[in-house]
Design an enzyme around this catalytic site. Sequence first.
Site, PDB file in Angstrom:
ATOM      1  CB  SER A 114      -0.974  -0.054   1.173  1.00  0.00           C
ATOM      2  OG  SER A 114      -2.002   0.909   1.037  1.00  0.00           O
ATOM      3  CG  ASP A 168      -7.269  -2.834  -2.886  1.00  0.00           C
ATOM      4  OD1 ASP A 168      -7.922  -2.131  -2.097  1.00  0.00           O
ATOM      5  OD2 ASP A 168      -6.022  -2.890  -2.880  1.00  0.00           O
ATOM      6  CG  HIS A 202      -5.890  -2.349   0.770  1.00  0.00           C
ATOM      7  ND1 HIS A 202      -5.243  -1.991  -0.394  1.00  0.00           N
ATOM      8  CD2 HIS A 202      -5.255  -1.676   1.774  1.00  0.00           C
ATOM      9  CE1 HIS A 202      -4.262  -1.143  -0.109  1.00  0.00           C
ATOM     10  NE2 HIS A 202      -4.244  -0.942   1.196  1.00  0.00           N
TER      11      HIS A 202
END
Length: 228
Positions: A114, A168, A202
């Site tokens: 991320s 995601d 995610h």
Amino acid sequence: MSALLPAIVPAACRATAAVIFLHGLGDTGHGWAEAMAGIRTPYIKYICPHAPVMPVTLNMNMAMPSWFDIVSLHPHAEEDETGIKRAAESIKALIDQEVKNGIPSHRIVLGGFSQGGALSLYTALTTHQKLAGVFALSCWLPLRNSLSQSMISRNKDISVLQCHGEADPLVPFIVGCLTVEKLKVMLNPSNITFKTYSKMPHSACLEEMMDIKQFIEKQLPKINKSII
């Protein structure tokens, strides 16, 4: 760089290579150090630094571990250019420290998840240190519109593994697709691999971790300590 010492998974034997992995927003290096321990290779040292704590605009200015400020995850949002560049310099300093410890930069792989994945990409593209590779998970390329070919001096042929979950909700899959297309324009496209995971949100999954392990071992093969 945070004043906290990085979480480290030491090599099981003498280290001849290293992986530096950067966590995501609001996290620390500890969880990812455990994940790296699960896919460890005996001669590789895994270093998971902790981001400094700072107010983050995206989260109503709440203070949390963050490599740089994030205003929004929208692709066209304003970016914290100063913070991104400062964070990249701190990671380059960490690479330099490993070189001083006896591991050449070409035996170091950079990675992240991320926000940490975004920083790992930006650092790999802008550093003068020759790296073995970079793997970027569920992320984007920061400051992509201001990056130029002339800025990518040492790592034009770097091997890249980019991974993204198709489910995601935070960093949408399309962002990953646009990122890999941008990388293919800036780098040698034959050295870029894009792995996708159909039901992954995610986060990470076992299949992805195995892909990471394979990538690391390909970029950091076992060698005789005396010849590096």
